[in-house]
Scaffold this motif. Structure first.
Motif, PDB file in Angstrom:
ATOM      1  N   LYS A 326       0.841  -1.205   0.000  1.00  0.00           N
ATOM      2  CA  LYS A 326       0.000   0.000   0.000  1.00  0.00           C
ATOM      3  C   LYS A 326       0.874   1.253   0.000  1.00  0.00           C
ATOM      4  O   LYS A 326       0.603   2.223  -0.711  1.00  0.00           O
ATOM      5  N   GLN A 327       1.934   1.219   0.796  1.00  0.00           N
ATOM      6  CA  GLN A 327       2.854   2.351   0.838  1.00  0.00           C
ATOM      7  C   GLN A 327       3.501   2.576  -0.531  1.00  0.00           C
ATOM      8  O   GLN A 327       3.641   3.718  -0.985  1.00  0.00           O
ATOM      9  N   ALA A 328       3.871   1.479  -1.193  1.00  0.00           N
ATOM     10  CA  ALA A 328       4.485   1.594  -2.519  1.00  0.00           C
ATOM     11  C   ALA A 328       3.516   2.239  -3.515  1.00  0.00           C
ATOM     12  O   ALA A 328       3.916   3.074  -4.334  1.00  0.00           O
ATOM     13  N   LEU A 329       2.243   1.891  -3.446  1.00  0.00           N
ATOM     14  CA  LEU A 329       1.252   2.495  -4.339  1.00  0.00           C
ATOM     15  C   LEU A 329       1.096   3.978  -4.051  1.00  0.00           C
ATOM     16  O   LEU A 329       1.051   4.800  -4.983  1.00  0.00           O
ATOM     17  N   LEU A 330       1.019   4.336  -2.787  1.00  0.00           N
ATOM     18  CA  LEU A 330       0.841   5.736  -2.421  1.00  0.00           C
ATOM     19  C   LEU A 330       2.047   6.578  -2.832  1.00  0.00           C
ATOM     20  O   LEU A 330       1.906   7.732  -3.248  1.00  0.00           O
ATOM     21  N   GLU A 331       3.234   6.000  -2.725  1.00  0.00           N
ATOM     22  CA  GLU A 331       4.468   6.721  -3.046  1.00  0.00           C
ATOM     23  C   GLU A 331       4.900   6.527  -4.498  1.00  0.00           C
ATOM     24  O   GLU A 331       5.931   7.057  -4.917  1.00  0.00           O
ATOM     25  N   LYS A 332       4.117   5.755  -5.257  1.00  0.00           N
ATOM     26  CA  LYS A 332       4.455   5.416  -6.647  1.00  0.00           C
ATOM     27  C   LYS A 332       5.860   4.818  -6.730  1.00  0.00           C
ATOM     28  O   LYS A 332       6.660   5.153  -7.610  1.00  0.00           O
ATOM     29  N   ASP A 333       6.133   3.916  -5.796  1.00  0.00           N
ATOM     30  CA  ASP A 333       7.424   3.232  -5.724  1.00  0.00           C
ATOM     31  C   ASP A 333       7.395   2.038  -6.675  1.00  0.00           C
ATOM     32  O   ASP A 333       7.158   0.894  -6.267  1.00  0.00           O
ATOM     33  N   MET A 334       7.649   2.312  -7.950  1.00  0.00           N
ATOM     34  CA  MET A 334       7.544   1.257  -8.951  1.00  0.00           C
ATOM     35  C   MET A 334       8.625   0.191  -8.785  1.00  0.00           C
ATOM     36  O   MET A 334       8.404  -0.978  -9.114  1.00  0.00           O
ATOM     37  N   ASP A 335       9.769   0.570  -8.238  1.00  0.00           N
ATOM     38  CA  ASP A 335      10.825  -0.424  -8.041  1.00  0.00           C
ATOM     39  C   ASP A 335      10.351  -1.547  -7.115  1.00  0.00           C
ATOM     40  O   ASP A 335      10.649  -2.718  -7.346  1.00  0.00           O
ATOM     41  N   TYR A 336       9.645  -1.187  -6.052  1.00  0.00           N
ATOM     42  CA  TYR A 336       9.148  -2.208  -5.138  1.00  0.00           C
ATOM     43  C   TYR A 336       8.132  -3.114  -5.846  1.00  0.00           C
ATOM     44  O   TYR A 336       8.176  -4.346  -5.704  1.00  0.00           O
ATOM     45  N   LEU A 352       0.985 -13.355 -13.744  1.00  0.00           N
ATOM     46  CA  LEU A 352       0.998 -12.477 -12.578  1.00  0.00           C
ATOM     47  C   LEU A 352      -0.324 -11.729 -12.464  1.00  0.00           C
ATOM     48  O   LEU A 352      -0.756 -11.070 -13.416  1.00  0.00           O
ATOM     49  N   ASP A 353      -0.961 -11.842 -11.309  1.00  0.00           N
ATOM     50  CA  ASP A 353      -2.143 -11.035 -11.023  1.00  0.00           C
ATOM     51  C   ASP A 353      -1.684  -9.624 -10.676  1.00  0.00           C
ATOM     52  O   ASP A 353      -0.721  -9.437  -9.918  1.00  0.00           O
ATOM     53  N   VAL A 354      -2.362  -8.620 -11.227  1.00  0.00           N
ATOM     54  CA  VAL A 354      -1.992  -7.221 -10.990  1.00  0.00           C
ATOM     55  C   VAL A 354      -3.206  -6.479 -10.447  1.00  0.00           C
ATOM     56  O   VAL A 354      -4.169  -6.211 -11.171  1.00  0.00           O
ATOM     57  N   ASN A 355      -3.150  -6.159  -9.147  1.00  0.00           N
ATOM     58  CA  ASN A 355      -4.213  -5.412  -8.490  1.00  0.00           C
ATOM     59  C   ASN A 355      -3.575  -4.200  -7.819  1.00  0.00           C
ATOM     60  O   ASN A 355      -2.738  -4.353  -6.933  1.00  0.00           O
ATOM     61  N   VAL A 356      -3.933  -3.007  -8.257  1.00  0.00           N
ATOM     62  CA  VAL A 356      -3.358  -1.781  -7.703  1.00  0.00           C
ATOM     63  C   VAL A 356      -4.453  -0.865  -7.164  1.00  0.00           C
ATOM     64  O   VAL A 356      -4.307   0.356  -7.144  1.00  0.00           O
ATOM     65  N   GLY A 357      -5.535  -1.469  -6.701  1.00  0.00           N
ATOM     66  CA  GLY A 357      -6.675  -0.687  -6.261  1.00  0.00           C
ATOM     67  C   GLY A 357      -6.527  -0.153  -4.843  1.00  0.00           C
ATOM     68  O   GLY A 357      -6.453  -0.927  -3.895  1.00  0.00           O
ATOM     69  N   GLU A 363      -6.523   4.929  -9.777  1.00  0.00           N
ATOM     70  CA  GLU A 363      -6.304   3.523 -10.120  1.00  0.00           C
ATOM     71  C   GLU A 363      -6.103   3.292 -11.619  1.00  0.00           C
ATOM     72  O   GLU A 363      -5.210   2.521 -12.009  1.00  0.00           O
ATOM     73  N   PRO A 364      -6.889   3.924 -12.505  1.00  0.00           N
ATOM     74  CA  PRO A 364      -6.634   3.703 -13.936  1.00  0.00           C
ATOM     75  C   PRO A 364      -5.216   4.076 -14.347  1.00  0.00           C
ATOM     76  O   PRO A 364      -4.552   3.325 -15.082  1.00  0.00           O
ATOM     77  N   GLU A 365      -4.719   5.211 -13.872  1.00  0.00           N
ATOM     78  CA  GLU A 365      -3.364   5.627 -14.244  1.00  0.00           C
ATOM     79  C   GLU A 365      -2.322   4.688 -13.643  1.00  0.00           C
ATOM     80  O   GLU A 365      -1.335   4.341 -14.292  1.00  0.00           O
ATOM     81  N   MET A 366      -2.525   4.272 -12.395  1.00  0.00           N
ATOM     82  CA  MET A 366      -1.583   3.350 -11.770  1.00  0.00           C
ATOM     83  C   MET A 366      -1.603   1.992 -12.464  1.00  0.00           C
ATOM     84  O   MET A 366      -0.559   1.356 -12.643  1.00  0.00           O
ATOM     85  N   MET A 367      -2.776   1.522 -12.870  1.00  0.00           N
ATOM     86  CA  MET A 367      -2.857   0.254 -13.604  1.00  0.00           C
ATOM     87  C   MET A 367      -2.106   0.361 -14.921  1.00  0.00           C
ATOM     88  O   MET A 367      -1.319  -0.533 -15.292  1.00  0.00           O
ATOM     89  N   ARG A 368      -2.323   1.449 -15.637  1.00  0.00           N
ATOM     90  CA  ARG A 368      -1.640   1.649 -16.923  1.00  0.00           C
ATOM     91  C   ARG A 368      -0.121   1.641 -16.739  1.00  0.00           C
ATOM     92  O   ARG A 368       0.610   0.957 -17.463  1.00  0.00           O
ATOM     93  N   GLU A 369       0.354   2.387 -15.764  1.00  0.00           N
ATOM     94  CA  GLU A 369       1.795   2.501 -15.549  1.00  0.00           C
ATOM     95  C   GLU A 369       2.387   1.184 -15.044  1.00  0.00           C
ATOM     96  O   GLU A 369       3.483   0.789 -15.454  1.00  0.00           O
ATOM     97  N   THR A 370       1.672   0.498 -14.172  1.00  0.00           N
ATOM     98  CA  THR A 370       2.180  -0.775 -13.647  1.00  0.00           C
ATOM     99  C   THR A 370       2.276  -1.821 -14.742  1.00  0.00           C
ATOM    100  O   THR A 370       3.274  -2.557 -14.832  1.00  0.00           O
TER     101      THR A 370
END
Length: 795
Positions: A326-336, A352-357, A363-370
């Motif tokens: 959750k912290q990685a999502l909030l901080e946009k820590d893509m490396d983690y 790989l399941d990808v859930n960034v909600g 969420e749409p932008e984070m899903m796209r970037e992830t």
């Protein structure tokens, strides 16, 4: 006359032959843009089209292969002008005897992440061409000579979203069964058919004999009409003549009917006489029925995962119950996030399941970037997991390949909103056996919802093989009596509907001690009931080992091939963990690993840390160069492909940037391993290959002076003299520009006798390189590095 789709029903359809070959016969000057002849000499273009129609061509391709905004820049002609004139010239020849296909070739730039062109920029460029073509009166669109599956997706979506025309797609494969960027035949078939192409196949690069086994593979992966537009063998660079004559070409092309291929034509080196011979060879014949069985499969461009056994879906890219994530999502820590994906891939996950909600993020932008970032470092297919349809569409549009959508359920709103997205983007879908009343307790009720989801999916045109059912794992500590209801439901779905099944296995053990034991035991029971896709933590070896053993015992892993491959390592290697917890790995090893995996920001951070204790050149020579060498060796042997090679190069560029900064801060100039000029020769506007060479050379510490594309011999000479450079790299993609390459070498050798020239490009051979006076032949970018190293070691 029939419409195009009616024409495809069962009979042989003749396509035209090469346009470029005919224009060269007519004296097209080297470097001249063929598409501009639509405006200046339309009668010449119409005459070539007419020659093919007279020999039986039922579909002719407009002279618009490179008529996109980027390639026409600086010509004074617009996309609309060139395409309108091109369609008009073709229709004048076609009359009522042939259909006119808008010919759309590659844009000439690599898409992200391997290149700098974004997906949406590519989409916009294609959309402009296709709307112009439909407006001008084209009957269909042909997207051809493609090597990048992501570019194919951009083109197909542009066609489908902006026109109503049928769309054919042909890609260009090499003899190893891969495209230049590493795309496989199954991936091409899954993506093109999923996105709604009307016919698919191959053109260019190879002759009919070399293409036959590749077409045979395609015939097992698609139900669509198949296209073969082969070259007349390979060209002799010196004479520009192709190897096989019309009779040989026709006889070889006739063999494709045995594979069920129905659309036949010619590419480079073919002419009207080739089409005449082909017409005679296939006259009165029909394509053989195809031995095609639909498959359940997912893919990235380089990796296809067929659901032919139990396949592991990694569950760790999900914020549920994970504070650090959750912290990685909030901080946009893509490396983690990327590290979680890499660790699961190395542990044995196949999807790989990808859930960034999270409510706090976009969420749409984070899903796209992830999705974009995960695909830059991993080749595993992804499962896009969200209850937000906007996030699902963002991920589906960004994804390169065929993913799973997780999920739809039995509620009408869910069916109406999710299934159209699944169909549009050619994905598979997980159906949850719940509805507005929640999760039913009994297996029969869950089965009824599964039936409803299947009926709805089929009504939207989604293949039965692309519907996976999740009968939902209930927690044993709370609903113990329902554990076996889940297993019964799985068995019913498997046996009565014949569908593949999914379960989130770890849910079973919430609230219980020794969760691993409960999870492993339930996993075995579920697999025996028919579970195909367990969602688990692959980092727990007991779980992945259980799956591997089950696949052997259930005769899914035929001959125990995968099991033996996984467990036959030497004991010490098998015991060594592949992934080390962040912060515990030796920084030098971690940097090499980051480069090999294409982790750019991680490579930069590790380099900065190492610079505190090591000299810059120690890092370069002891870590970065060996890591690049390893990636290069794997590229040469077909273990890795161009995207991975470029990602590693870009990660090392980040490290080199930190090293250059450190050297500059210390007041030193840094070690220069040598200076090299690179250029694409006069008349040739293609520079993808040259740019890749430049990237790799720079990463090995060479200073590269890039003169660009369409560079006159005099410009190359002047740069070499002024910069005092003695190693020059020249590239050419078009046979018509090989003369320019020879002229450049002749001038350089006359004026700078001690200079050395390396040459490369799709049409250059080792024999031809020697014949025109080149000192080195670089068959690929990796070889150019070896040449540079050899040259500067000896000077």
């Amino acid at each position: 006359m029939k419409n195009v789709r009616e024409l495809l029903q069962g009979s042989v359809v003749l396509l035209d032959g090469a346009m470029g070959t005919m224009l060269q016969r007519g004296g097209l000057p080297a470097g001249e843009r063929p598409e501009l002849l639509n405006l200046s000499h339309p009668e010449q273009i119409t005459a070539i089209h007419r020659a093919y129609v007279e020999q039986g061509a039922q579909i002719i391709y407009t002279n618009t292969f490179g008529a996109n905004e980027r390639k026409l820049a600086g010509t004074g002609a617009s996309v609309e002008q060139v395409i309108t004139a091109g369609v008009k010239a073709a229709r004048a020849a076609a009359g009522e005897n042939a259909f006119t296909a808008l010919d759309v070739g590659p844009l000439g730039e690599l898409l992200e992440p391997a290149g700098s062109l974004s997906f949406e920029e590519a989409y916009a460029l294609f959309a402009r061409q296709m709307t112009a073509g439909e407006r001008a009166g084209a009957d269909l669109i042909v997207v051809e000579t493609m090597t990048d599956l992501y570019e194919v997706k951009a083109a197909l979506l542009a066609a489908k979203e902006n026109t109503k025309l049928p769309v054919f797609v042909t890609m260009t494969f090499e003899e190893n069964g891969r495209t230049f960027t590493g795309c496989s035949v199954p991936a091409m078939a899954l993506v093109c058919e999923g996105l709604g192409a009307d016919a698919i196949g191959f053109n260019c690069s190879l002759g009919p004999d070399e293409l036959f086994p590749i077409a045979e593979e395609l015939s097992h992966w698609t139900s669509l009409p198949m296209i073969i537009k082969a070259n007349a063998g390979l060209p002799d660079p010196a004479t520009n003549e192709y190897q096989i004559d019309a009779a040989h070409f026709a006889a070889s092309m006739e063999r494709f009917l045995s594979l069920g291929v129905s659309l036949l034509g010619g590419c480079c080196g073919t002419a009207p006489e080739y089409l005449a011979a082909l017409r005679s060879a296939v006259e009165g014949k029909v394509p053989c029925p195809r031995d095609y069985v639909p498959r359940a499969a997912l893919c990235s461009p380089t990796r296809t995962v067929e659901i032919d056994g139990v396949r592991i879906i990694g569950e760790r890219i999900n914020p549920t119950g994970k504070k650090r994530f959750k912290q990685a999502l909030l901080e946009k820590d893509m490396d983690y996030i990327l590290a979680q994906g890499i660790a699961q891939a190395e542990a044995g996950a196949e999807i790989l399941d990808v859930n960034v909600g999270l409510p706090e993020i976009d969420e749409p932008e984070m899903m796209r970037e992830t999705v974009r970032r995960l695909q830059s470092v991993l080749e595993l297919p992804l499962q896009l997991d969200s209850s937000d349809t906007k996030a699902l569409e963002a991920g589906l549009r960004a994804y390169n390949g065929k993913p799973i959508v997780n999920s739809v359920n039995g509620e009408e709103k869910s069916l109406r909103t999710v299934l159209p997205l699944v169909k549009k983007y050619g994905a598979a879908v997980v159906g949850l056996t719940l509805d507005g009343n929640g999760i039913p307790l009994k297996a029969e009720q869950r089965f009824a919802i599964a039936e409803k989801i299947l009926r709805a999916a089929l009504s939207y045109g989604i293949r039965r093989e692309d519907v996976y059912i999740d009968c939902l794992t209930l927690t044993a500590s709370v609903q113990q009596a329902e554990v076996y209801e889940t297993l019964r439901a799985v068995r019913m779905v498997k046996e009565r509907l014949g569908l593949h099944t999914v379960l989130g296995v770890s849910n079973i053990s919430f609230g219980l001690p020794n969760r691993e034991l409960i999870n492993r035991s339930f996993l075995l029971l579920a697999m025996d009931a028919g579970l195909d896709l367990p969602i688990i933590n692959p980092n727990i070896s007991a779980m992945t080992d259980t799956v591997a053993a089950f696949n052997v015992l259930a005769n899914r892993d035929r001959g125990a091939v995968r099991f033996v491959e996984k467990y036959s390592l030497p004991a010490e290697e098998a015991a060594a963990p592949k992934t080390v917890q962040p912060g515990l790995e030796d920084p030098a090893q971690a940097l090499g690993s980051a480069v090999r995996r294409g982790m750019r920001s991680e490579a930069a951070a590790l380099t900065k840390e190492l610079l505190k204790t090591r000299e810059p050149m120690q890092i370069v020579d002891g870590i970065l160069i060996p890591a690049l060498d390893e990636v290069g060796r794997k590229f040469e042997t077909g273990v890795l492909f161009l995207p991975q090679l470029l990602q590693a190069a870009q990660a090392s560029q980040e490290a080199f940037s930190c090293i250059r900064d450190a050297i500059a801060a210390a007041g030193a100039s840094g070690e220069d391993k040598g200076r090299i000029i690179v250029a694409t020769v006069k008349g040739d506007i293609h520079d993808i290959g040259k740019n890749i060479v430049k990237t790799l050379l720079e990463n090995y510490g060479f200073r590269v002076i890039d003169l660009g594309r369409d560079v006159p011999p005099e410009t190359v000479l002047r740069a070499a003299q002024e910069q005092k450079v003695r190693l020059i790299g020249l590239s050419a993609l078009m046979t018509t520009t090989l003369k320019s390459m020879e002229e450049t070498i002749t001038l350089l050798k006359r004026e700078i006798p001690d200079c050395r020239v390396m040459v490369g490009g799709a049409v250059v051979t080792e024999d031809y390189a020697a014949r025109i006076g080149a000192d080195y032949y670089a068959q690929d970018a990796r070889r150019s590095v070896a040449i540079a190293q050899e040259f500067f070691e000896n000077t």
